[in-house]
Structure formats: C-alpha cells, structure tokens
Enzyme design. Sequence first.
Site, short mmCIF file in Angstrom:
data_model
loop_
_atom_site.label_atom_id
_atom_site.label_comp_id
_atom_site.label_asym_id
_atom_site.label_seq_id
_atom_site.Cartn_x
_atom_site.Cartn_y
_atom_site.Cartn_z
N SER A 9 -14.93 15.17 -9.07
CA SER A 9 -13.80 15.28 -8.13
C SER A 9 -13.91 14.30 -6.98
O SER A 9 -13.33 14.48 -5.93
CB SER A 9 -13.74 16.71 -7.60
OG SER A 9 -14.96 17.03 -6.96
N CYS A 124 -17.45 -1.67 -12.23
CA CYS A 124 -16.30 -2.37 -11.65
C CYS A 124 -16.45 -3.87 -11.80
O CYS A 124 -15.53 -4.58 -12.24
CB CYS A 124 -16.12 -1.98 -10.19
SG CYS A 124 -17.52 -2.40 -9.13
N SER A 156 -15.10 0.43 0.58
CA SER A 156 -14.87 0.92 -0.79
C SER A 156 -16.18 1.25 -1.50
O SER A 156 -16.17 1.66 -2.65
CB SER A 156 -14.13 -0.15 -1.61
OG SER A 156 -15.00 -1.22 -1.90
N THR A 161 -22.57 4.11 -5.17
CA THR A 161 -22.68 2.66 -5.34
C THR A 161 -23.91 2.14 -4.60
O THR A 161 -24.69 1.34 -5.12
CB THR A 161 -21.41 1.98 -4.76
OG1 THR A 161 -20.29 2.51 -5.45
CG2 THR A 161 -21.46 0.48 -4.92
N ARG A 162 -24.08 2.59 -3.37
CA ARG A 162 -25.15 2.07 -2.52
C ARG A 162 -26.54 2.46 -3.02
O ARG A 162 -27.50 1.75 -2.79
CB ARG A 162 -24.94 2.56 -1.09
CG ARG A 162 -23.74 1.93 -0.43
CD ARG A 162 -23.22 2.73 0.73
NE ARG A 162 -22.00 2.12 1.26
CZ ARG A 162 -21.99 1.14 2.15
NH1 ARG A 162 -23.13 0.69 2.65
NH2 ARG A 162 -20.86 0.62 2.55
N ASN A 164 -27.27 2.83 -6.21
CA ASN A 164 -27.50 2.38 -7.58
C ASN A 164 -27.33 0.88 -7.76
O ASN A 164 -26.91 0.42 -8.82
CB ASN A 164 -26.54 3.13 -8.52
CG ASN A 164 -26.98 4.56 -8.71
OD1 ASN A 164 -28.02 4.82 -9.33
ND2 ASN A 164 -26.25 5.50 -8.16
#
Lengths: 282, 337
Positions: A9, A124, A156, A161-162, A164
């Site tokens: 979610s 991405c 974004s 993200t940070r 990995n």
Amino acid sequence: MKRVSILGSGNIGCDLLVKCQEAEDVEVVSFAGRHANSKGLEFAARRGVPVTDRSIEGILDGKDRPDVVIDCTSAAHHQHNYDLCREFGVRVIDMTPAKLGVTCCPAVNIDHCLGADNINMISCGGQASIPICFAFKQANPCLDYIEVVSTISSASAGPGTRRNISQYVTSTQQAIASMLGIKTVKVIINITPAIPPIHMKTSILANAEDVPSKSDTKSAIEAIEESTRSYVPGYRKSVELKQLGAKVMCQVQVTGSGHYLAAYAGNLDIINCAALEVLKHL
Amino acid sequence: MTPPLLYDVTLRDGSHANQHGFTSEFCSTYIDSAYASGLRYIEIGHGNGLGGSSLHIGRLKDPGLWEVVAAKASKYKELRIGAHVIPGLATFEDVDVAIENGVNVFRIACHCTEADTTETYIDYAANRDQEVWGLLMMAHMIKPDHLAREAKKMESYGASRIVFLDSAGALTPSMVSNITHELREVLEVSVGFHAHNNLHAAVANSLSALTAGCQSIDACARGYGAGAGNLSLEAFVALLEKDGHATGLDVKQLMSLATLVENNFPLSLPKVDSLSTATGFHGVFSGFKPKILEAAAAYEVEAMDLIAVLGKSQVIAGQEDQIIATASKLAQQVDLP
C-alpha cells in the site's frame, strides 16, 4: 476483464491502483497492506476498492480471488508471496528486485514474458534504460560495454530506494546484461535534492568505437523511444546522441503521468506504466 | 589547538587532476615517501572512489593499483589505507574487493542532504570490522543546522568520524567556522574538514576549521587535487609547525613529496584560474572542470555561461551527464532554469 489485486500500500501500489482503475478491461478486486490505518489502504477504500490489512493472505483467502497479483512489497517478502500465489494458480507481476521471475521490459521482450507465472519488472532505471540499450545493441551488434546513469529527485526516493542502492545497481546491471547479451554493464544512480525536483533522467553511454554508425543508432533510438512512449507517455529523448572524445552519449527524460505521484517522479511512473502494459497483454 | 590528524587524499583527489591516470609505479613511490614523512592515513583510487571508473566520469587508466595497495598494506602495519565510497557508484562487492586488498578505512560519502543513502554502506563496512567515516559532500549547499542533522544520522549509523567537504571550494572561513561549531554541538564523534582552493581559501578555511574544533584535515601534496586543487599539505604543516604546533610530520620530507608530484605531473598541477574561481563562486563541483571544458568545446558554448547555469540548476557531483545536457540546451538556446 482482467481481475487483479494490488499487494503493498505504498506509493507504487497507490499509483498502480489509479492506473488500473483508468485502464479498460482491468478490475481491481482487492488492495492489500499490513496496517489497517495506513494512508494507502484509506486511499484505496476511498476509491471504492475492497481492502485488506492481511497482506497476501487477505488477497487469496477472499472470495474474490484475482487472476493476477501485482507485488509491490519488497524483495524480502516476494518469495513468500510468490509461493502462495503459485499454490492458487494466480500469476504474479513482481515490482520488487527479487528476480525470481522472467525479467521484462515491454518495449523489448514482452512477448517472451507473457507465458511466465512470475514476471519481474526489474527497476525504474532498468525500465528507462533498457529500450535505449536495446537500440544501441540492435544497431551495433558487436557492442559489449554500456553504461547507464540515472538521476532521480530526492523527493521521489523513498526509504526503500535509499536502503537498497547497492542491490539496485547490481540487479539492474545483471538484467541489462542478460536480457540484451551485453558483456559488461555499468549502472550508476544519483539522487539530487535540487529544487524544483528534476524529472527522472537516464543517460546511456558507450565507447565511440563500438558505435560505428551514429545514424543507424539514432534511428534505432527514435523507433524504440516511440514504442516505449506508447505505454510511458512522458518518455522523451532529452539529449540527442553525441560523441564527446572517446564516448557517445544520449539521454532520456521521464515525466510522470501525475496519477498518484507528482510529475517529477518519472522513476516511479515508468515501472508502473510497464507493469500495466504487461497486465494488458496477459 | 590540538594538532589535527592529517589525512592524505593526494592519490584519490589528485586522480581528478590527471584524469584518473596515476600509475602503480608512481603510487608505490609516493606511498613510501609519504610514509617516511610520518603520514599514516593515505587514500587511493579513482577521483570518485570505488566504482568511479566509467565513461561517465573517466576511466581509471592503470588496473594495477590494487596490487600496490596490497603490497603497502603488508609492508607498513601502521599504515591506514583509505577508500572513498559513494553509494550509487560503489556497490558492496566493491567494498569487498577493497577489503581483500588491504584497505581498512572506508569513507562513505554522499551529497550533503542524502545521509540516509549511506546507512547500509556504513553498516556493511562496520560489520566487517573496518574503520568507517561519514563524508558530506558539497557542504556549501545547505545551512549548518541541516548539515548537522545529516551528520548526526551518519553518526547513528556507526560512522566514527564525520568530514564535511567543500567540494566546490565555495565556503569562506566564517562559514567553515559556523559549520564546525554546529557539528561539534550535536556530534559525539570527531569532525574533519576537506578544502578546495577555488577561491584561494583552502589554507584560511582549514585554519578556521581547526580553530573551531575540527580534529582532522584532508590535504594533498602540492595541493594536487580536483579543479583548483586542495589544501597544500606541506604548506599547511609548515604553517602549523611555525606556530609551534607539533604535527609529528617531517616538513622536509613533505617538501620532497611535493617535489615528487611536481616532477611527475608538470602539466596538471593545480592553479586557481578564472574557471576555477567561477566554479567556486557559483558552487559547482571542482572535479567538473575538464568535463565543462569538453562539453563547452563540443557544443560551442561559453564555459563561463555553462558554469553559471550548472550552479543555478544545483547540479551535484555525479551528474557529469548533466554538463553535457546543459551544454546541448545552451547551444539550442532552450529555456533553462
């Protein structure tokens, strides 16, 4: 009509929900998270979708079992989610970097992926760069080294993200190398806090001597740019192929559709657009 | 004032000056001479650190540097060999290779606002019993209290020292002093400073850092580093010694070290030219200089215009491709921010 459930979610899940609801022939039968009061579950409930806070179990136990689950959780949880889906004969589109399924970039290999029960969307940076890398390789079959530099806005880049970054670099390198048969791939990622936030940019670089025909390469890039844009509306070349010293470089920019996330978050938009494209073709 | 730990970044930051062209032979001679002068912390590698070798930034020319590292690590037991690690360029595998070859100081670096990208890397190196520092680059871009919050995050991840880098040579002595005070206020670990000389302020800024309480200073023999160069190690040590601060280093030997650099790299010795001053003034990363010249020539635009736009659009270290993109837009006279 494709019956789909969204698992996870966070930002990716919420944006996918909007995209699926806008798409023809796609019905979202459930939306799952882990915390009853999460912002994501509230968002989905407001949009009239049945929600569950029991994660994959909530999706598969329900009477409205989907044909496809889109897993937007994390690489660590994906194996468990996939195992359960397989038990029930439910197919999986994997948004995590778990790499258990066949790796897919729609502009390049969608037909090759449609038979698989687990389709992995790589990352991405992978979705933004693979079409251009494909064009380079198509126009220059001997190419055995390519570099991909993506820059995304700080706004974004979420905590996942940070945490990995090393895994992102390694898995994107492997996906590009194996999908396109390029021996060595180097992936770099920058996160910039510049205000206003920049739209995602991805540069592709190669040795100039590996790219003898600039004009063939340019045409191949233009063709793939257009076919990628058919499912990623904000995908645009931002720097024309150019030789500088011993290297050639071109760059694409990805502007998000602005569904759930801001337009600058092209990095999140492109992987979701790619997943939706796969879903449409299943 | 306690004399600082002097951390020698010549063989890493100087790599920017010669387009990543240090030879194994030079590095070997350099390390022997640096060790003889009393230096015990020496960093080596590509200008952007582990994983930096690329078309994007520049290829490391000599693949044999690891052999030098391994040889010196076994020869000098007291020597700490450092590596610069930027998450997104370097991976955990690069850290493994460095450890295998004898690197034992990992300086995990990120743009000053993005400390949380260093968490897993600090953790990774610390779990392998390495000395791990946290580095905040382009420190001129944010206010001191913001920098202190980012520094605190790195401390909480396990960094044993926090260094702030004036990567664009854009800070003034009073700014350096304010930042140092702010960091010392919130941190329990030591604080270090890394200067660039774009505005001729590397010495003044480093003295200001020391006076305000910094415990380590980065420097290069003959100031041999990116753009306008870094703090000149031999001159700085000479200043400290003349003022009666015992650094534990041999000034005469440091002069020989500077001569070694001068003799080997006569064409790329740092100088504070107008372009370097412009990058310092506009807050553009020092290491961009050769890329700015290359892109300005390729697209036939003025380097000075390019620098001004790069500063205005807040381009950060690692965005070398954006120099090219910006030059291409300038050439087409597209609207720029």
